[in-house]
Design a protein around this motif. Structure first.
Motif, PDB file in Angstrom:
ATOM      1  N   MET A  80       7.324   9.472  -6.536  1.00  0.00           N
ATOM      2  CA  MET A  80       6.536   9.518  -5.439  1.00  0.00           C
ATOM      3  C   MET A  80       5.218   9.526  -5.924  1.00  0.00           C
ATOM      4  N   PHE A  81       4.964  10.334  -6.669  1.00  0.00           N
ATOM      5  CA  PHE A  81       3.387  10.345  -7.182  1.00  0.00           C
ATOM      6  C   PHE A  81       2.859   9.205  -7.788  1.00  0.00           C
ATOM      7  N   MET A  82       3.557   8.208  -8.669  1.00  0.00           N
ATOM      8  CA  MET A  82       3.123   7.171  -8.788  1.00  0.00           C
ATOM      9  C   MET A  82       2.978   6.028  -7.722  1.00  0.00           C
ATOM     10  N   GLU A  83       3.889   6.305  -6.584  1.00  0.00           N
ATOM     11  CA  GLU A  83       3.676   5.338  -5.376  1.00  0.00           C
ATOM     12  C   GLU A  83       2.696   5.687  -4.575  1.00  0.00           C
ATOM     13  N   GLY A  84       2.228   6.779  -4.553  1.00  0.00           N
ATOM     14  CA  GLY A  84       0.834   7.403  -3.584  1.00  0.00           C
ATOM     15  C   GLY A  84      -0.204   6.822  -4.427  1.00  0.00           C
ATOM     16  N   LYS A  85      -0.326   6.941  -5.849  1.00  0.00           N
ATOM     17  CA  LYS A  85      -1.392   6.682  -6.603  1.00  0.00           C
ATOM     18  C   LYS A  85      -1.538   4.962  -6.417  1.00  0.00           C
ATOM     19  N   LEU A  86      -0.472   4.158  -6.668  1.00  0.00           N
ATOM     20  CA  LEU A  86      -0.645   2.711  -6.458  1.00  0.00           C
ATOM     21  C   LEU A  86      -1.061   2.532  -4.972  1.00  0.00           C
ATOM     22  N   ARG A  87      -0.736   3.179  -4.060  1.00  0.00           N
ATOM     23  CA  ARG A  87      -0.724   2.766  -2.518  1.00  0.00           C
ATOM     24  C   ARG A  87      -2.256   3.126  -2.158  1.00  0.00           C
TER      25      ARG A  87
END
Length: 108
Positions: free
Chosen positions: A72-79
């Protein structure tokens, strides 16, 4: 009462075991597009022991929860910040004028 959970003894064996369990839990998560992209960019960053240990500590050494948190951290960072920030720390230079104004206001 002090509101602090029981302190976990972080022996080298315990940490190694939980890190291995974290990596196994990551393998069980199917929807992890940003995580896979980050692995391709710089696997050393994503699999860094200190980075993964930070996530394990945040989840009281529950490897499944830590794996979910990492994805989820990586998804948020990407978004929110784009693919260039996936494998590096976010800095003030990554924020636009509105972001900086919000940060300066002290509001959450």
């Amino acid at each position: 009462m002090h509101g602090v959970n029981e302190i976990t003894k972080e022996t080298p064996e315990f940490v190694t075991e939980r890190l291995n369990q974290l990596y196994e839990a990551l393998g069980e998560i199917t929807n992890k597009t940003a995580y896979k992209q980050a692995l391709k960019q710089n696997s050393d960053y994503v699999q860094d022991k200190r980075f993964c240990l930070m996530l394990l500590r945040a989840e009281y050494f529950d490897p499944t929860k830590a794996a979910t948190r990492l994805v989820m951290f990586m998804e948020g960072k990407l978004r929110h910040f784009g693919p260039d920030t996936l494998t590096r720390s976010i800095t003030l230079r990554d924020l636009d004028r509105d972001d900086l104004a919000c940060l300066a206001s002290g509001q959450m």
